[in-house]
Write a protein that holds these residues in place. Structure first.
Motif, PDB file in Angstrom:
ATOM      1  N   ARG A  67       0.817  -1.141  -0.151  1.00  0.00           N
ATOM      2  CA  ARG A  67       0.037  -0.118   0.120  1.00  0.00           C
ATOM      3  C   ARG A  67       0.841   1.205  -0.017  1.00  0.00           C
ATOM      4  O   ARG A  67       0.526   2.228  -0.671  1.00  0.00           O
ATOM      5  N   PHE A  68       1.948   1.258   0.655  1.00  0.00           N
ATOM      6  CA  PHE A  68       2.785   2.318   0.822  1.00  0.00           C
ATOM      7  C   PHE A  68       4.133   2.109  -0.018  1.00  0.00           C
ATOM      8  O   PHE A  68       4.339   1.218  -0.234  1.00  0.00           O
ATOM      9  N   THR A  69       4.544   3.374  -0.476  1.00  0.00           N
ATOM     10  CA  THR A  69       5.894   3.244  -1.311  1.00  0.00           C
ATOM     11  C   THR A  69       6.740   4.505  -0.796  1.00  0.00           C
ATOM     12  O   THR A  69       6.431   5.557  -0.930  1.00  0.00           O
ATOM     13  N   ILE A  70       7.987   4.056  -0.301  1.00  0.00           N
ATOM     14  CA  ILE A  70       9.073   4.953   0.070  1.00  0.00           C
ATOM     15  C   ILE A  70      10.016   5.267  -1.133  1.00  0.00           C
ATOM     16  O   ILE A  70      10.232   4.351  -2.003  1.00  0.00           O
ATOM     17  N   SER A  71      10.294   6.522  -1.281  1.00  0.00           N
ATOM     18  CA  SER A  71      11.316   6.602  -2.410  1.00  0.00           C
ATOM     19  C   SER A  71      12.090   8.101  -2.192  1.00  0.00           C
ATOM     20  O   SER A  71      11.671   8.731  -1.226  1.00  0.00           O
ATOM     21  N   ARG A  72      13.097   8.260  -2.936  1.00  0.00           N
ATOM     22  CA  ARG A  72      14.093   9.665  -2.362  1.00  0.00           C
ATOM     23  C   ARG A  72      14.518  10.099  -3.810  1.00  0.00           C
ATOM     24  O   ARG A  72      14.667   9.190  -5.055  1.00  0.00           O
ATOM     25  N   ASP A  73      14.814  11.338  -3.563  1.00  0.00           N
ATOM     26  CA  ASP A  73      15.534  12.044  -4.844  1.00  0.00           C
ATOM     27  C   ASP A  73      16.681  12.822  -4.339  1.00  0.00           C
ATOM     28  O   ASP A  73      16.378  13.823  -3.532  1.00  0.00           O
ATOM     29  N   ASN A  74      17.898  12.102  -4.270  1.00  0.00           N
ATOM     30  CA  ASN A  74      18.999  12.889  -3.728  1.00  0.00           C
ATOM     31  C   ASN A  74      19.243  14.199  -4.290  1.00  0.00           C
ATOM     32  O   ASN A  74      19.895  15.001  -3.512  1.00  0.00           O
ATOM     33  N   ALA A  75      18.851  14.511  -5.550  1.00  0.00           N
ATOM     34  CA  ALA A  75      19.213  15.732  -6.030  1.00  0.00           C
ATOM     35  C   ALA A  75      18.428  16.789  -5.421  1.00  0.00           C
ATOM     36  O   ALA A  75      18.870  17.888  -5.391  1.00  0.00           O
ATOM     37  N   LYS A  76      17.355  16.694  -4.950  1.00  0.00           N
ATOM     38  CA  LYS A  76      16.285  17.317  -4.390  1.00  0.00           C
ATOM     39  C   LYS A  76      16.371  17.137  -2.694  1.00  0.00           C
ATOM     40  O   LYS A  76      15.493  17.831  -1.953  1.00  0.00           O
ATOM     41  N   ASN A  77      17.258  16.296  -2.383  1.00  0.00           N
ATOM     42  CA  ASN A  77      17.331  16.296  -1.047  1.00  0.00           C
ATOM     43  C   ASN A  77      15.885  16.070  -0.144  1.00  0.00           C
ATOM     44  O   ASN A  77      15.661  16.590   0.817  1.00  0.00           O
ATOM     45  N   THR A  78      14.991  15.154  -0.836  1.00  0.00           N
ATOM     46  CA  THR A  78      13.825  14.986  -0.327  1.00  0.00           C
ATOM     47  C   THR A  78      13.453  13.312  -0.288  1.00  0.00           C
ATOM     48  O   THR A  78      13.785  12.461  -1.412  1.00  0.00           O
ATOM     49  N   VAL A  79      12.737  12.961   0.626  1.00  0.00           N
ATOM     50  CA  VAL A  79      12.251  11.622   0.708  1.00  0.00           C
ATOM     51  C   VAL A  79      10.892  11.603   0.718  1.00  0.00           C
ATOM     52  O   VAL A  79      10.236  12.551   1.156  1.00  0.00           O
ATOM     53  N   TYR A  80      10.169  10.620   0.172  1.00  0.00           N
ATOM     54  CA  TYR A  80       8.846  10.515  -0.145  1.00  0.00           C
ATOM     55  C   TYR A  80       7.966   9.359   0.619  1.00  0.00           C
ATOM     56  O   TYR A  80       8.864   8.341   0.641  1.00  0.00           O
ATOM     57  N   LEU A  81       6.685   9.369   0.875  1.00  0.00           N
ATOM     58  CA  LEU A  81       5.940   8.190   1.148  1.00  0.00           C
ATOM     59  C   LEU A  81       4.673   8.546   0.694  1.00  0.00           C
ATOM     60  O   LEU A  81       3.857   9.164   0.951  1.00  0.00           O
ATOM     61  N   GLN A  82       4.599   7.551  -0.436  1.00  0.00           N
ATOM     62  CA  GLN A  82       3.077   7.578  -1.086  1.00  0.00           C
ATOM     63  C   GLN A  82       2.447   6.613  -0.247  1.00  0.00           C
ATOM     64  O   GLN A  82       2.719   5.184  -0.353  1.00  0.00           O
ATOM     65  N   MET A  83       1.114   6.769  -0.016  1.00  0.00           N
ATOM     66  CA  MET A  83       0.081   6.168   0.746  1.00  0.00           C
ATOM     67  C   MET A  83      -0.958   6.038   0.098  1.00  0.00           C
ATOM     68  O   MET A  83      -1.728   6.925  -0.121  1.00  0.00           O
ATOM     69  N   ASN A  84      -1.114   4.767  -0.187  1.00  0.00           N
ATOM     70  CA  ASN A  84      -2.607   4.273  -0.744  1.00  0.00           C
ATOM     71  C   ASN A  84      -3.469   3.359  -0.056  1.00  0.00           C
ATOM     72  O   ASN A  84      -2.933   2.648   0.774  1.00  0.00           O
ATOM     73  N   SER A  85      -4.713   3.143  -0.411  1.00  0.00           N
ATOM     74  CA  SER A  85      -5.455   2.380   0.364  1.00  0.00           C
ATOM     75  C   SER A  85      -5.635   2.541   1.772  1.00  0.00           C
ATOM     76  O   SER A  85      -5.635   1.560   2.472  1.00  0.00           O
ATOM     77  N   LEU A  86      -5.853   4.001   2.183  1.00  0.00           N
ATOM     78  CA  LEU A  86      -5.573   4.080   3.367  1.00  0.00           C
ATOM     79  C   LEU A  86      -6.695   3.650   4.275  1.00  0.00           C
ATOM     80  O   LEU A  86      -7.868   3.709   3.922  1.00  0.00           O
ATOM     81  N   THR A  87      -6.481   3.313   5.496  1.00  0.00           N
ATOM     82  CA  THR A  87      -7.521   2.796   6.483  1.00  0.00           C
ATOM     83  C   THR A  87      -7.434   3.662   7.820  1.00  0.00           C
ATOM     84  O   THR A  87      -6.301   4.327   7.948  1.00  0.00           O
ATOM     85  N   PRO A  88      -8.509   3.671   8.648  1.00  0.00           N
ATOM     86  CA  PRO A  88      -8.270   4.504   9.720  1.00  0.00           C
ATOM     87  C   PRO A  88      -7.096   4.032  10.599  1.00  0.00           C
ATOM     88  O   PRO A  88      -6.688   4.980  11.488  1.00  0.00           O
ATOM     89  N   ASP A  89      -6.693   2.974  10.505  1.00  0.00           N
ATOM     90  CA  ASP A  89      -5.646   2.439  11.371  1.00  0.00           C
ATOM     91  C   ASP A  89      -4.342   3.027  11.053  1.00  0.00           C
ATOM     92  O   ASP A  89      -3.317   2.880  11.777  1.00  0.00           O
TER      93      ASP A  89
END
Length: 129
Positions: A67-89
């Motif tokens: 459901r979740f995907t972590i990624s990073r862009d070292n050129a932008k000094n940024t890390v991401y977390l894409q969260m899909n199919s979210l639940t109240p938990d």
């Protein structure tokens, strides 16, 4: 030293998606693994996902795999977390943090929360049912 600022939290309905970003300042970002963690009031801070310094390896908590995907862009000094199919938990404060150890890969063994510092200030994610 690295300073981290999370963004992208908010309120979303169950089944929806949300993307988090963590912007880093400092000169060591591209040498460090990065992690996303979450904490619910009164509970411990748990690892959600980690990514190695070059993006070669990633690890996910069982509860977010697929459901979740972590990624990073070292050129932008940024890390991401894409969260899909979210639940109240998934409702929690989400933090990003940098691995204290440089150049680490995450083969099999999940790192510990204590392996990471510094931390961002956190961003609230609320999933309504």
């Amino acid at each position: 030293q690295v300073q981290l600022v999370e963004s992208g939290g908010g309120l979303v309905q169950a089944g929806g998606s949300l993307g988090l970003s963590c912007a880093a300042s400092g000169r060591t970002f591209d040498r460090r693994g990065m992690g996303w963690f979450r904490q619910v009031l009164g509970k411990e801070r748990d690892i959600v996902a980690v990514i190695s310094w070059n993006g070669e390896t990633t690890l996910y908590a069982d509860s977010v795999k697929g459901r979740f995907t972590i990624s990073r862009d070292n050129a932008k000094n940024t890390v991401y977390l894409q969260m899909n199919s979210l639940t109240p938990d998934d409702t929690a404060i989400y933090y990003c943090a940098a691995d204290k150890t440089f150049w680490r890969q995450y083969y099999g063994r999940s790192p510990l929360t204590g392996d990471f510092a510094p931390w961002g200030q956190g961003t609230q994610v609320t999933v309504s049912s």
